[in-house]
Write an enzyme that holds these catalytic residues in place. Structure first.
Site, short mmCIF file in Angstrom:
data_model
loop_
_atom_site.label_atom_id
_atom_site.label_comp_id
_atom_site.label_asym_id
_atom_site.label_seq_id
_atom_site.Cartn_x
_atom_site.Cartn_y
_atom_site.Cartn_z
N HIS A 1 0.84 -1.21 0.00
CA HIS A 1 0.00 0.00 0.00
C HIS A 1 0.88 1.26 0.00
O HIS A 1 0.61 2.21 -0.72
CB HIS A 1 -0.88 0.06 1.26
CG HIS A 1 -1.88 -1.05 1.42
ND1 HIS A 1 -2.02 -1.78 2.57
CD2 HIS A 1 -2.81 -1.53 0.55
CE1 HIS A 1 -2.98 -2.66 2.43
NE2 HIS A 1 -3.47 -2.55 1.20
N SER B 1 -2.79 -7.89 3.36
CA SER B 1 -2.98 -7.65 4.79
C SER B 1 -3.34 -8.96 5.50
O SER B 1 -2.88 -9.21 6.62
CB SER B 1 -4.08 -6.62 5.02
OG SER B 1 -3.71 -5.39 4.48
N ARG C 1 -2.06 -6.25 -7.84
CA ARG C 1 -0.89 -7.09 -7.55
C ARG C 1 -0.71 -8.16 -8.61
O ARG C 1 0.36 -8.37 -9.13
CB ARG C 1 -1.05 -7.77 -6.19
CG ARG C 1 -0.86 -6.86 -5.02
CD ARG C 1 -1.36 -7.51 -3.78
NE ARG C 1 -2.76 -7.87 -3.94
CZ ARG C 1 -3.56 -8.25 -2.95
NH1 ARG C 1 -3.10 -8.38 -1.75
NH2 ARG C 1 -4.83 -8.54 -3.19
#
Ligand code: PNS
Length: 161
Positions: free
Chosen positions: A17, A128, A90
């Site tokens: 991020h 995450s 990604r």
């Protein structure tokens, strides 16, 4: 003034991020990192905690603001007079969901563009959820999240055991 909004759950913010935040800050007059309050997965950190972790990781980026939003992203975009939604990509696996969201957002307001930035190669495997899983099992997350938030992640995970 060109304003871009980078929305997400950021539970917690990762170096992937941060890479998108730093690169997009060079492209816009202002970037607002917008933490989603009503996201479906049960978050580990509260919205306030997620915002604080991002804020603490943002040293030296004066044109980046951290905020939170509830409800439709497009309503939030309008409330901030922003013109662009910033998203990180990604891998191919992200594409279908992001494509659907971008088209839905375009349906809601065709004047607002979604731009996709490819995450740097070294962070392309990061998420995450994976950070939380590795940290909860005692693994090392150094280099994957901003250095100064690592203790917060281990501390928070201990409270839910
Ligand atoms: O980090 P995430 O989980 O990929 O973030 C997804 C998020 C919060 C950006 C997305 O779910 C969102 O925009 N939610 C707000 C609700 C909304 O506007 N939905 C319609 C757009 S498809």
């Amino acid at each position: 003034m060109k304003i871009g909004v980078y929305p997400g759950s950021f539970d917690p913010v990762t170096e992937g991020h941060m890479d998108i935040i730093k690169r997009s800050a060079k492209m816009f007059d202002k970037v607002i990192v917008a933490v989603a309050r009503n996201y479906s997965k049960k978050p580990l950190f509260t919205a306030e905690e997620r915002m604080e972790l991002i804020q603490r990781s943002l040293q030296g980026l004066p044109n980046v603001e951290v905020d939170s939003f509830e409800g439709l992203l497009m309503d939030y975009i309008h409330s901030k007079d922003a013109q662009v939604i910033i998203k990180g990509l990604r891998a191919i696996s992200d594409f279908e969901y992001e494509f659907q969201m971008a088209l839905m957002n375009r349906k809601l307001d065709s004047k607002v563009e979604t731009i996709f930035m490819m995450t740097s190669y070294k962070y392309s495997f990061l998420s995450s959820s994976m950070i939380k899983e590795v940290a909860s099992l005692g693994g090392c997350i150094a280099g994957l999240v901003p250095e100064n938030i690592i203790p917060d992640i281990y501390r928070k995970l201990k409270t839910i055991r």
